[in-house]
Design a protein around this motif. Structure first.
Motif, PDB file in Angstrom:
ATOM      1  N   ARG A   7       0.821  -1.219   0.000  1.00 53.64           N
ATOM      2  CA  ARG A   7       0.000   0.000   0.000  1.00 53.64           C
ATOM      3  C   ARG A   7       0.848   1.259   0.000  1.00 53.64           C
ATOM      4  O   ARG A   7       0.390   2.330  -0.364  1.00 53.64           O
ATOM      5  N   LYS A   8       2.094   1.131   0.465  1.00 53.96           N
ATOM      6  CA  LYS A   8       3.045   2.241   0.409  1.00 53.96           C
ATOM      7  C   LYS A   8       4.441   1.660   0.473  1.00 53.96           C
ATOM      8  O   LYS A   8       4.629   0.521   0.920  1.00 53.96           O
ATOM      9  N   LEU A   9       5.399   2.403   0.011  1.00 53.12           N
ATOM     10  CA  LEU A   9       6.773   1.918   0.013  1.00 53.12           C
ATOM     11  C   LEU A   9       7.308   1.918   1.436  1.00 53.12           C
ATOM     12  O   LEU A   9       6.985   2.795   2.234  1.00 53.12           O
ATOM     13  N   GLY A  10       8.105   0.893   1.738  1.00 54.41           N
ATOM     14  CA  GLY A  10       8.644   0.805   3.081  1.00 54.41           C
ATOM     15  C   GLY A  10       9.358  -0.505   3.326  1.00 54.41           C
ATOM     16  O   GLY A  10       9.733  -1.219   2.388  1.00 54.41           O
ATOM     17  N   ASP A  11       9.507  -0.841   4.577  1.00 53.25           N
ATOM     18  CA  ASP A  11      10.256  -2.012   5.016  1.00 53.25           C
ATOM     19  C   ASP A  11       9.431  -3.286   4.844  1.00 53.25           C
ATOM     20  O   ASP A  11       8.452  -3.490   5.560  1.00 53.25           O
ATOM     21  N   PRO A  12       9.827  -4.159   3.921  1.00 49.59           N
ATOM     22  CA  PRO A  12       9.061  -5.384   3.708  1.00 49.59           C
ATOM     23  C   PRO A  12       9.249  -6.430   4.810  1.00 49.59           C
ATOM     24  O   PRO A  12       8.534  -7.430   4.828  1.00 49.59           O
ATOM     25  N   THR A  13      10.183  -6.196   5.733  1.00 44.36           N
ATOM     26  CA  THR A  13      10.384  -7.161   6.812  1.00 44.36           C
ATOM     27  C   THR A  13       9.457  -6.920   7.998  1.00 44.36           C
ATOM     28  O   THR A  13       9.380  -7.754   8.895  1.00 44.36           O
ATOM     29  N   THR A  14       8.757  -5.792   7.999  1.00 39.98           N
ATOM     30  CA  THR A  14       7.777  -5.522   9.049  1.00 39.98           C
ATOM     31  C   THR A  14       6.521  -6.340   8.746  1.00 39.98           C
ATOM     32  O   THR A  14       6.020  -6.313   7.619  1.00 39.98           O
ATOM     33  N   PRO A  15       5.997  -7.082   9.714  1.00 33.26           N
ATOM     34  CA  PRO A  15       4.814  -7.911   9.453  1.00 33.26           C
ATOM     35  C   PRO A  15       3.643  -7.100   8.901  1.00 33.26           C
ATOM     36  O   PRO A  15       3.392  -5.979   9.362  1.00 33.26           O
ATOM     37  N   PRO A  16       2.938  -7.647   7.918  1.00 30.50           N
ATOM     38  CA  PRO A  16       1.777  -6.940   7.352  1.00 30.50           C
ATOM     39  C   PRO A  16       0.763  -6.588   8.436  1.00 30.50           C
ATOM     40  O   PRO A  16       0.529  -7.369   9.361  1.00 30.50           O
ATOM     41  N   ASP A  17       0.184  -5.414   8.317  1.00 29.68           N
ATOM     42  CA  ASP A  17      -0.890  -4.963   9.200  1.00 29.68           C
ATOM     43  C   ASP A  17      -0.489  -4.866  10.664  1.00 29.68           C
ATOM     44  O   ASP A  17      -1.353  -4.808  11.536  1.00 29.68           O
ATOM     45  N   SER A  18       0.825  -4.829  10.948  1.00 28.40           N
ATOM     46  CA  SER A  18       1.231  -4.725  12.351  1.00 28.40           C
ATOM     47  C   SER A  18       1.038  -3.311  12.892  1.00 28.40           C
ATOM     48  O   SER A  18       1.003  -3.123  14.099  1.00 28.40           O
ATOM     49  N   SER A  19       0.934  -2.332  11.977  1.00 29.30           N
ATOM     50  CA  SER A  19       0.596  -0.961  12.372  1.00 29.30           C
ATOM     51  C   SER A  19       0.083  -0.243  11.132  1.00 29.30           C
ATOM     52  O   SER A  19       0.164  -0.750  10.022  1.00 29.30           O
ATOM     53  N   GLU A  20      -0.417   0.962  11.329  1.00 29.66           N
ATOM     54  CA  GLU A  20      -0.915   1.765  10.204  1.00 29.66           C
ATOM     55  C   GLU A  20       0.205   2.159   9.252  1.00 29.66           C
ATOM     56  O   GLU A  20      -0.042   2.489   8.099  1.00 29.66           O
ATOM     57  N   SER A  21       1.435   2.128   9.740  1.00 29.02           N
ATOM     58  CA  SER A  21       2.552   2.598   8.926  1.00 29.02           C
ATOM     59  C   SER A  21       3.253   1.490   8.137  1.00 29.02           C
ATOM     60  O   SER A  21       4.210   1.764   7.432  1.00 29.02           O
ATOM     61  N   THR A  22       2.801   0.246   8.242  1.00 29.97           N
ATOM     62  CA  THR A  22       3.473  -0.835   7.523  1.00 29.97           C
ATOM     63  C   THR A  22       3.215  -0.728   6.020  1.00 29.97           C
ATOM     64  O   THR A  22       2.165  -0.268   5.578  1.00 29.97           O
ATOM     65  N   ALA A  23       4.192  -1.176   5.256  1.00 30.85           N
ATOM     66  CA  ALA A  23       4.101  -1.117   3.795  1.00 30.85           C
ATOM     67  C   ALA A  23       3.101  -2.125   3.250  1.00 30.85           C
ATOM     68  O   ALA A  23       2.451  -1.881   2.234  1.00 30.85           O
ATOM     69  N   LEU A  24       2.969  -3.264   3.907  1.00 33.52           N
ATOM     70  CA  LEU A  24       2.163  -4.366   3.387  1.00 33.52           C
ATOM     71  C   LEU A  24       0.889  -4.589   4.182  1.00 33.52           C
ATOM     72  O   LEU A  24       0.864  -4.418   5.397  1.00 33.52           O
ATOM     73  N   THR A  25      -0.137  -5.002   3.474  1.00 33.96           N
ATOM     74  CA  THR A  25      -1.386  -5.379   4.110  1.00 33.96           C
ATOM     75  C   THR A  25      -1.907  -6.649   3.444  1.00 33.96           C
ATOM     76  O   THR A  25      -1.633  -6.890   2.265  1.00 33.96           O
ATOM     77  N   ILE A  26      -2.633  -7.442   4.186  1.00 33.47           N
ATOM     78  CA  ILE A  26      -3.269  -8.633   3.616  1.00 33.47           C
ATOM     79  C   ILE A  26      -4.717  -8.283   3.328  1.00 33.47           C
ATOM     80  O   ILE A  26      -5.485  -7.993   4.240  1.00 33.47           O
ATOM     81  N   SER A  27      -5.052  -8.303   2.049  1.00 30.54           N
ATOM     82  CA  SER A  27      -6.432  -8.021   1.637  1.00 30.54           C
ATOM     83  C   SER A  27      -7.170  -9.341   1.482  1.00 30.54           C
ATOM     84  O   SER A  27      -6.707 -10.234   0.777  1.00 30.54           O
ATOM     85  N   LYS A  28      -8.300  -9.463   2.133  1.00 29.66           N
ATOM     86  CA  LYS A  28      -9.128 -10.667   1.993  1.00 29.66           C
ATOM     87  C   LYS A  28     -10.254 -10.456   0.983  1.00 29.66           C
ATOM     88  O   LYS A  28     -11.020 -11.363   0.712  1.00 29.66           O
ATOM     89  N   SER A  29     -10.328  -9.239   0.422  1.00 33.08           N
ATOM     90  CA  SER A  29     -11.400  -8.933  -0.534  1.00 33.08           C
ATOM     91  C   SER A  29     -10.856  -8.265  -1.797  1.00 33.08           C
ATOM     92  O   SER A  29     -11.535  -7.462  -2.418  1.00 33.08           O
ATOM     93  N   HIS A  30      -9.639  -8.606  -2.148  1.00 34.51           N
ATOM     94  CA  HIS A  30      -9.051  -8.076  -3.385  1.00 34.51           C
ATOM     95  C   HIS A  30      -9.837  -8.653  -4.563  1.00 34.51           C
ATOM     96  O   HIS A  30     -10.182  -9.840  -4.559  1.00 34.51           O
ATOM     97  N   PRO A  31     -10.139  -7.855  -5.582  1.00 31.93           N
ATOM     98  CA  PRO A  31     -10.953  -8.380  -6.679  1.00 31.93           C
ATOM     99  C   PRO A  31     -10.240  -9.473  -7.477  1.00 31.93           C
ATOM    100  O   PRO A  31      -9.039  -9.379  -7.734  1.00 31.93           O
ATOM    101  N   ILE A  32     -10.984 -10.499  -7.845  1.00 33.40           N
ATOM    102  CA  ILE A  32     -10.450 -11.537  -8.722  1.00 33.40           C
ATOM    103  C   ILE A  32     -10.292 -10.902 -10.105  1.00 33.40           C
ATOM    104  O   ILE A  32     -11.235 -10.308 -10.624  1.00 33.40           O
ATOM    105  N   PRO A  33      -9.103 -10.997 -10.702  1.00 37.35           N
ATOM    106  CA  PRO A  33      -8.896 -10.329 -11.981  1.00 37.35           C
ATOM    107  C   PRO A  33      -9.726 -10.948 -13.101  1.00 37.35           C
ATOM    108  O   PRO A  33      -9.848 -12.169 -13.205  1.00 37.35           O
ATOM    109  N   ALA A  34     -10.280 -10.082 -13.943  1.00 36.38           N
ATOM    110  CA  ALA A  34     -11.087 -10.528 -15.090  1.00 36.38           C
ATOM    111  C   ALA A  34     -10.179 -10.772 -16.284  1.00 36.38           C
ATOM    112  O   ALA A  34      -9.084 -10.203 -16.378  1.00 36.38           O
ATOM    113  N   LEU A  35     -10.644 -11.618 -17.190  1.00 34.65           N
ATOM    114  CA  LEU A  35      -9.928 -11.810 -18.440  1.00 34.65           C
ATOM    115  C   LEU A  35      -9.973 -10.488 -19.202  1.00 34.65           C
ATOM    116  O   LEU A  35     -11.025  -9.868 -19.315  1.00 34.65           O
ATOM    117  N   THR A  36      -8.831 -10.055 -19.715  1.00 32.94           N
ATOM    118  CA  THR A  36      -8.741  -8.729 -20.318  1.00 32.94           C
ATOM    119  C   THR A  36      -8.653  -8.735 -21.840  1.00 32.94           C
ATOM    120  O   THR A  36      -8.696  -7.673 -22.455  1.00 32.94           O
TER     121      THR A  36
END
Length: 116
Positions: A7-36
């Motif tokens: 979601r933003k550039l930063g330290d990839p070694t920080t666990p996802p969603d461990s704080s508001e400032s982490t670079a990574l988040t785990i999305s459980k509702s990311h859209p399934i990509p459509a055939l393009t």
């Protein structure tokens, strides 16, 4: 679908969603990509790997810069789930492996037939 999203550039070694400032988040509702396109293939990803390039991408230090947010990940293997009407080399259920610029830290990816 589930996806690991940068979601933003930063330290990839920080666990996802461990704080508001982490670079990574785990999305459980990311859209399934459509055939393009008529030659698109949707692959259900079964395995992917973590590479140094992914580490650099999340930090914003890789030579290619991707617009935020993005799903990191570059190589994968999986099973064809859906094919466009002009796909001739693959069918649903085929096992495949390939490379992508981004997007493999997710359950699905859509690629063109020529890229498998």
């Amino acid at each position: 679908m589930e996806a690991l999203v940068c979601r933003k550039l930063g330290d990839p070694t920080t666990p996802p969603d461990s704080s508001e400032s982490t670079a990574l988040t785990i999305s459980k509702s990311h859209p399934i990509p459509a055939l393009t396109s008529p030659t698109s293939i949707r692959v259900r990803i079964k395995s992917t790997s973590l590479n140094y390039a992914n580490y650099l991408q999340i930090q914003g230090k890789y030579q290619e810069k991707f617009p935020l947010p993005f799903v990191p990940g570059s190589d994968y293997s999986g099973v064809v789930e859906s094919v466009g009407p002009n796909v001739t080399k693959f069918k649903v259920g085929d096992r495949v492996c390939s490379l992508a610029n981004t997007g493999t830290f997710a359950q699905y990816i859509v690629v063109d037939e020529k890229d498998l």
